[in-house]
Write an enzyme that holds these catalytic residues in place. Structure first.
Site, PDB file in Angstrom:
ATOM      1  N   ASP A   1      72.917  70.583  68.985  1.00 45.31           N
ATOM      2  CA  ASP A   1      71.726  70.700  69.672  1.00 45.31           C
ATOM      3  C   ASP A   1      71.176  69.839  70.199  1.00 45.31           C
ATOM      4  O   ASP A   1      71.415  68.480  69.668  1.00 45.31           O
ATOM      5  CB  ASP A   1      70.889  71.461  68.735  1.00 45.31           C
ATOM      6  CG  ASP A   1      69.748  72.399  69.035  1.00 45.31           C
ATOM      7  OD1 ASP A   1      69.353  72.436  70.376  1.00 45.31           O
ATOM      8  OD2 ASP A   1      69.079  73.167  68.167  1.00 45.31           O
ATOM      9  N   GLU A   2      69.924  69.840  70.887  1.00 50.86           N
ATOM     10  CA  GLU A   2      69.434  68.680  71.591  1.00 50.86           C
ATOM     11  C   GLU A   2      70.276  67.657  72.317  1.00 50.86           C
ATOM     12  O   GLU A   2      70.125  66.543  72.056  1.00 50.86           O
ATOM     13  CB  GLU A   2      68.549  67.956  70.469  1.00 50.86           C
ATOM     14  CG  GLU A   2      67.588  69.014  69.806  1.00 50.86           C
ATOM     15  CD  GLU A   2      66.138  69.480  70.595  1.00 50.86           C
ATOM     16  OE1 GLU A   2      65.903  68.757  71.735  1.00 50.86           O
ATOM     17  OE2 GLU A   2      65.372  70.168  70.011  1.00 50.86           O
TER      18      GLU A   2
ATOM     19  N   LYS B   1      67.934  78.228  73.260  1.00 47.39           N
ATOM     20  CA  LYS B   1      69.072  77.606  73.136  1.00 47.39           C
ATOM     21  C   LYS B   1      69.482  77.536  71.581  1.00 47.39           C
ATOM     22  O   LYS B   1      70.834  77.820  71.212  1.00 47.39           O
ATOM     23  CB  LYS B   1      69.012  76.092  73.521  1.00 47.39           C
ATOM     24  CG  LYS B   1      68.611  76.090  75.308  1.00 47.39           C
ATOM     25  CD  LYS B   1      68.416  74.651  75.624  1.00 47.39           C
ATOM     26  CE  LYS B   1      67.354  73.972  74.896  1.00 47.39           C
ATOM     27  NZ  LYS B   1      65.834  74.502  75.345  1.00 47.39           N
ATOM     28  N   THR B   2      68.595  77.131  70.794  1.00 50.09           N
ATOM     29  CA  THR B   2      68.901  76.899  69.163  1.00 50.09           C
ATOM     30  C   THR B   2      69.116  78.213  68.646  1.00 50.09           C
ATOM     31  O   THR B   2      70.032  78.282  67.932  1.00 50.09           O
ATOM     32  CB  THR B   2      67.526  76.211  68.640  1.00 50.09           C
ATOM     33  OG1 THR B   2      67.217  75.224  69.391  1.00 50.09           O
ATOM     34  CG2 THR B   2      67.870  75.915  67.072  1.00 50.09           C
TER      35      THR B   2
ATOM     36  N   GLN C   1      63.797  67.554  78.479  1.00 48.77           N
ATOM     37  CA  GLN C   1      63.240  67.132  76.972  1.00 48.77           C
ATOM     38  C   GLN C   1      63.818  66.048  76.620  1.00 48.77           C
ATOM     39  O   GLN C   1      63.652  65.862  75.497  1.00 48.77           O
ATOM     40  CB  GLN C   1      63.277  68.245  76.270  1.00 48.77           C
ATOM     41  CG  GLN C   1      62.383  69.500  76.688  1.00 48.77           C
ATOM     42  CD  GLN C   1      62.659  70.560  75.519  1.00 48.77           C
ATOM     43  OE1 GLN C   1      62.095  70.530  74.492  1.00 48.77           O
ATOM     44  NE2 GLN C   1      63.174  71.868  75.844  1.00 48.77           N
TER      45      GLN C   1
ATOM     46  N   ARG D   1      55.494  73.386  72.755  1.00 54.33           N
ATOM     47  CA  ARG D   1      55.742  73.735  71.567  1.00 54.33           C
ATOM     48  C   ARG D   1      54.599  74.998  71.435  1.00 54.33           C
ATOM     49  O   ARG D   1      54.909  75.493  70.446  1.00 54.33           O
ATOM     50  CB  ARG D   1      55.099  72.720  70.701  1.00 54.33           C
ATOM     51  CG  ARG D   1      56.016  71.608  70.689  1.00 54.33           C
ATOM     52  CD  ARG D   1      57.513  71.700  70.574  1.00 54.33           C
ATOM     53  NE  ARG D   1      58.099  71.734  71.782  1.00 54.33           N
ATOM     54  CZ  ARG D   1      59.440  72.271  71.945  1.00 54.33           C
ATOM     55  NH1 ARG D   1      60.108  72.981  71.145  1.00 54.33           N
ATOM     56  NH2 ARG D   1      59.966  72.284  73.228  1.00 54.33           N
TER      57      ARG D   1
HETATM   58  P1  ATP Z   1      63.411  74.153  72.568  1.00 56.58           P
HETATM   59  O1  ATP Z   1      64.069  73.709  74.007  1.00 56.58           O
HETATM   60  O2  ATP Z   1      62.105  73.897  72.597  1.00 56.58           O
HETATM   61  O3  ATP Z   1      64.420  73.719  71.674  1.00 56.58           O
HETATM   62  P2  ATP Z   1      64.950  76.563  72.615  1.00 56.58           P
HETATM   63  O4  ATP Z   1      65.543  76.794  73.638  1.00 56.58           O
HETATM   64  O5  ATP Z   1      65.836  75.800  71.518  1.00 56.58           O
HETATM   65  O6  ATP Z   1      63.682  75.672  72.662  1.00 56.58           O
HETATM   66  P3  ATP Z   1      64.602  78.656  70.592  1.00 56.58           P
HETATM   67  O7  ATP Z   1      63.988  77.808  69.584  1.00 56.58           O
HETATM   68  O8  ATP Z   1      65.570  79.074  70.267  1.00 56.58           O
HETATM   69  O9  ATP Z   1      64.477  77.848  71.985  1.00 56.58           O
HETATM   70  O10 ATP Z   1      63.753  80.005  71.039  1.00 56.58           O
HETATM   71  C1  ATP Z   1      62.373  79.872  71.305  1.00 56.58           C
HETATM   72  C2  ATP Z   1      61.827  81.177  70.570  1.00 56.58           C
HETATM   73  O11 ATP Z   1      61.983  82.465  71.150  1.00 56.58           O
HETATM   74  C3  ATP Z   1      62.161  81.384  69.079  1.00 56.58           C
HETATM   75  O12 ATP Z   1      60.936  81.954  68.494  1.00 56.58           O
HETATM   76  C4  ATP Z   1      63.329  82.548  69.306  1.00 56.58           C
HETATM   77  O13 ATP Z   1      63.488  83.222  68.006  1.00 56.58           O
HETATM   78  C5  ATP Z   1      62.725  83.182  70.539  1.00 56.58           C
HETATM   79  N1  ATP Z   1      63.867  84.102  71.124  1.00 56.58           N
HETATM   80  C6  ATP Z   1      64.713  83.343  71.848  1.00 56.58           C
HETATM   81  N2  ATP Z   1      65.466  84.315  72.428  1.00 56.58           N
HETATM   82  C7  ATP Z   1      65.254  85.632  71.933  1.00 56.58           C
HETATM   83  C8  ATP Z   1      65.507  86.735  72.296  1.00 56.58           C
HETATM   84  N3  ATP Z   1      66.448  87.383  72.964  1.00 56.58           N
HETATM   85  N4  ATP Z   1      64.936  87.807  71.800  1.00 56.58           N
HETATM   86  C9  ATP Z   1      63.537  87.660  70.684  1.00 56.58           C
HETATM   87  N5  ATP Z   1      63.499  86.476  70.797  1.00 56.58           N
HETATM   88  C10 ATP Z   1      63.984  85.176  70.972  1.00 56.58           C
HETATM   89 MG    MG Z   2      65.608  74.277  70.513  1.00 55.16          MG
END
Ligand code: ATP
Ligand code: MG
Length: 713
Positions: free
Chosen positions: A223-224, A37-38, A254, A606
């Site tokens: 975000d969040e 997402k981020t 979350q 995490r």
């Molecule tokens: P959270 O809910 O914990 O905030 P999130 O959904 O925001 O998580 P991110 O932090 O954006 O998730 O991504 C999690 C990890 O996966 C990061 O290290 C990110 O770089 C990696 N990642 C996400 N998508 C890809 C992709 N398409 N290819 C490679 N790595 C990825």
């Molecule tokens: Mg995130």
């Protein structure tokens, strides 16, 4: 250009890509932990700027911690390839602080307003309780502050709160709230909640101001989003509603801030608020191993009120989740320390790969002690933060008074620090005079000669104090902030007093003050030149996880709440006991319990590669000892994902770290718990110690290797 774009988009999977390149209009990305997402948010901003001709100036990207905002900024900058200084990427609070600097005069505050943190605000509440004639032992300032804070996050003013009051405590809260707001305004100060609330107030009262920010922020991204409260929701809506270019990302599993007024409905009802909203779901987790992800899913599944979602990963199966049972909290802490060292020495991990989470800050002290004992470098986030230390707050209070002479909370803090003969009685006379004549405390000080009941010495001391402050104000006009800070140390006599003390504690305080110059330096590197106002704003806004440095080399300790949005290869979740986690306050209440479970899910997700969960049979915390049953979250974790483990023995400890033990000392062993030292055997290299453990009998241990800790007798 085209290949550039293709390459750029190849970094995302096809659903993520769809979100990154989605056209104008409201967009909701709802997805589980670690699904990117981020990442999508940062790519979307970069895509808009790089390939759609959007100016960085038009973008507003919001998140919850400065740490997360900093990371987002860095990533976007890397993706775009130019500095993102023009872009408003920050926390809700920092954005509002910036808007208020420009607009707050409309509400009758000075644009040089101070930002009070929790402890400043609590002091002011205590003062208001006194003024209203309420006993602060009956009505705790903290509890009143929390109630006011909740009211503000729901956008209720004192009258509204008073109207809703159904008992005497609530009436008193409303009354204190009214006075507190008056005092804040007189001091030209705002608290954290005001930053958001006053921004909304201004935008609602002054359509031209609102229009200005609507024009400016043509693209808003949050975000969040699951953790937004009513004010934040309102703010986002005000700015983005008209053009509708709003991207929000979040995960209903979350939401961990409902106790601070966050409302999960903001994300669940997004499609009603913005009927044209496009919804994208991400289902692939890129962060964690299969095992960690399945284990986390098994826990969160128990929550009744949730949207079902599937989250899968291509990552390897990974190791089982390791579960440790310790005799007491010292044993648990020793396990964390011993295992962290082992990972570095035997598995080529670095200390910075590891994070240790706990439910409450109070649990951190014992963990710290164990890490120190085994020579494990660590940083603690939250708890007594750098900016909450006494010496830092004192010097910052000087700076605030120099910037904003109406700031009475800061003025009171420093008027007699270091001691300069303006004691309580003198201050009492000055305060009464100020009240009688309806003038500020600073102005009353200026009329000190007129104030009845003051000794000649007191008058002289006040004169000296004013001369110093005036001198510093003049100094500020011609010097930069580093010079100003040093000048404050000198002229106030603060540094001299610390230097004269010659104790370890005073030396530590001096080091902290030197570190304050380091903060200015960092700030300059980041933003170019800094004004005093900018600096004070930054100091007031740094949140819990903000001091984390990028270059590694230490284990990160933090509360589960602070861990949101972050990721670490190795995670320890400690204190998995009923009453600790789930917290005793939330155990009996089903909604509270579900929030605790979400917090557990946040913690587990995490971890990228290795997850440890631990509990102690017996724990001293909050001044009492209790034997807590294992946390229900652990029992919800299917046994197939778990591996019961006992700590490794004989992990090498740096020589020279031996405990200074004598027979009769009480010690705690990582595995065997509490014992009594019977004998010490001096040898050439390794001293031995003989310890009696009640359940095990006597054990002979090598002093420099044993995971031992000395306890108070
Ligand atoms: P959270 O809910 O914990 O905030 P999130 O959904 O925001 O998580 P991110 O932090 O954006 O998730 O991504 C999690 C990890 O996966 C990061 O290290 C990110 O770089 C990696 N990642 C996400 N998508 C890809 C992709 N398409 N290819 C490679 N790595 C990825
Ligand atoms: Mg995130």
């Amino acid at each position: 250009m085209t290949t550039d774009k293709t390459q750029f988009l190849e970094q995302l999977n096809h659903v993520q890509r769809e979100a990154a390149v989605y056209s104008d209009g409201p967009l909701l990305i709802i997805a589980g932990a670690g699904s990117g997402k981020t990442r999508v948010l940062t790519y979307r901003v970069a895509y808009l700027v790089k390939f759609c001709g959007v100016s960085p100036w038009d973008v507003l990207a919001l998140t919850f911690t400065n740490k997360a905002a900093g990371e987002m900024k860095d990533r976007i900058q890397d993706l775009i390839g130019i500095p993102s200084r023009d872009m408003m990427i920050g926390t809700f609070h920092s954005m509002c602080a910036r808007i208020l600097r420009r607009e707050i005069e409309a509400l009758g505050y000075s644009s040089k307003f101070s930002i009070y943190d929790e402890s400043d605000a609590n002091r002011l509440i205590a003062q208001c309780l006194d003024e209203e004639g309420f006993d602060r032992r009956t009505y705790h300032p903290r509890a009143i502050k929390a109630a006011i804070s909740r009211a503000k996050s729901e956008m209720a003013d004192p009258d509204t709160l008073g109207g809703l009051a159904s008992n005497i405590t609530e009436e008193i809260t409303a009354q204190v709230y009214r006075r507190y707001q008056e005092r804040l305004r007189e001091n030209s100060a705002v608290d954290f909640d005001d930053l958001l609330l006053l921004t909304v107030n201004i935008m609602e009262l002054y359509p031209d101001v609102l229009e200005k920010y609507r024009q400016r922020f043509k693209h808003v991204l949050v975000d969040e989003y699951q953790d937004t409260n009513a004010v934040q929701y309102h703010l986002v809506k005000l700015v983005a509603e008209k053009h509708g270019n709003l991207t929000v990302v979040g995960d209903d599993d979350q939401g961990i801030y409902s106790w601070r007024g966050a409302d999960i409905r903001n994300i669940l009802e997004f499609e009603q608020d913005f009927p044209k909203a496009h919804v994208i779901k991400l289902e692939q987790n890129y962060r964690s191993t299969q095992t960690i992800l399945r284990a986390a899913n098994a826990v969160i599944m128990r929550n009744a009120g949730r949207k079902e979602k599937t989250l899968w990963t291509d990552n390897p199966e990974g190791e089982l989740v390791r579960c440790y049972q310790a005799a007491d909290e010292h044993g648990e802490a020793a396990m964390v320390a011993v295992e962290t060292r082992r990972l570095v020495e035997e598995e080529e991990r670095s200390f910075s790969d590891t994070a240790v989470f706990y439910r409450t800050h109070a649990q951190s002290r014992v963990l710290e002690e164990a890490l120190i004992r085994l020579g494990v470098p660590y940083r603690i986030f939250g708890g007594t933060r750098f900016y909450e230390r006494q010496e830092i707050k004192d010097i910052v209070a000087y700076l605030r008074v120099i910037a904003n002479p109406s700031d009475e909370v800061s003025l009171r803090r420093i008027i007699n620090v270091p001691t300069r003969g303006i004691g309580k009685t003198t201050l009492g006379h000055v305060e009464r005079y100020a009240r009688d004549y309806g003038i500020s405390l600073m102005n009353a000080l200026r009329e000190v000669k007129e104030i009845p009941g003051l000794s000649a010495r007191a008058v002289e001391s006040v004169g000296g104090f004013l001369k110093m402050i005036d001198g510093l104000v003049m100094f500020m006009d011609e010097h930069d902030i580093e010079a100003l800070i040093k000048e404050v140390w000198d002229r106030s006599g603060y540094m001299r007093e610390l230097e004269a003390e010659r104790t370890l504690e005073a030396d530590a305080r001096i080091e902290n003050l030197q570190e304050l110059l380091g903060v200015v330096e960092d700030f300059k590197v980041e933003y170019g030149s800094v004004s005093l106002d900018d600096f004070l704003e930054r100091v007031s806004l740094v949140g819990d996880t903000d001091e984390m440095e990028e270059e590694g080399g230490y284990v990160s300790l933090m509360s589960l709440h602070n861990a949101k949005g972050l990721e670490f290869p190795v995670v320890f979740m400690t204190g998995m006991e009923e009453g600790i986690f789930p917290h005793i306050r939330s155990m009996e209440d089903p909604t509270g319990l579900e929030e605790e479970r979400r917090l557990c899910y946040v913690g587990m997700t995490r971890a990228c590669e290795a997850l440890y969960v631990s509990h102690a049979e017996c724990r001293s915390l909050w001044g009492g000892v209790s034997a807590n049953p294992v946390s229900r979250f652990l029992t919800e974790l299917p046994g197939e994902y778990l591996k019961e483990t006992i700590p490794e023995e004989g992990v090498a400890v740096e020589p020279g770290e031996e405990l200074d033990l004598v027979p009769g000392d009480v010690v705690s062993h990582a595995k065997w718990g509490r014992g009594t030292v019977l004998e010490l055997v001096e040898k050439d290299n390794d001293s031995e110690v003989v310890v009696e453990f009640p359940a095990l009998g006597t054990k002979r241990l090598l002093l420099c290797y044993a995971p031992l800790k000395k306890l108070e007798k």
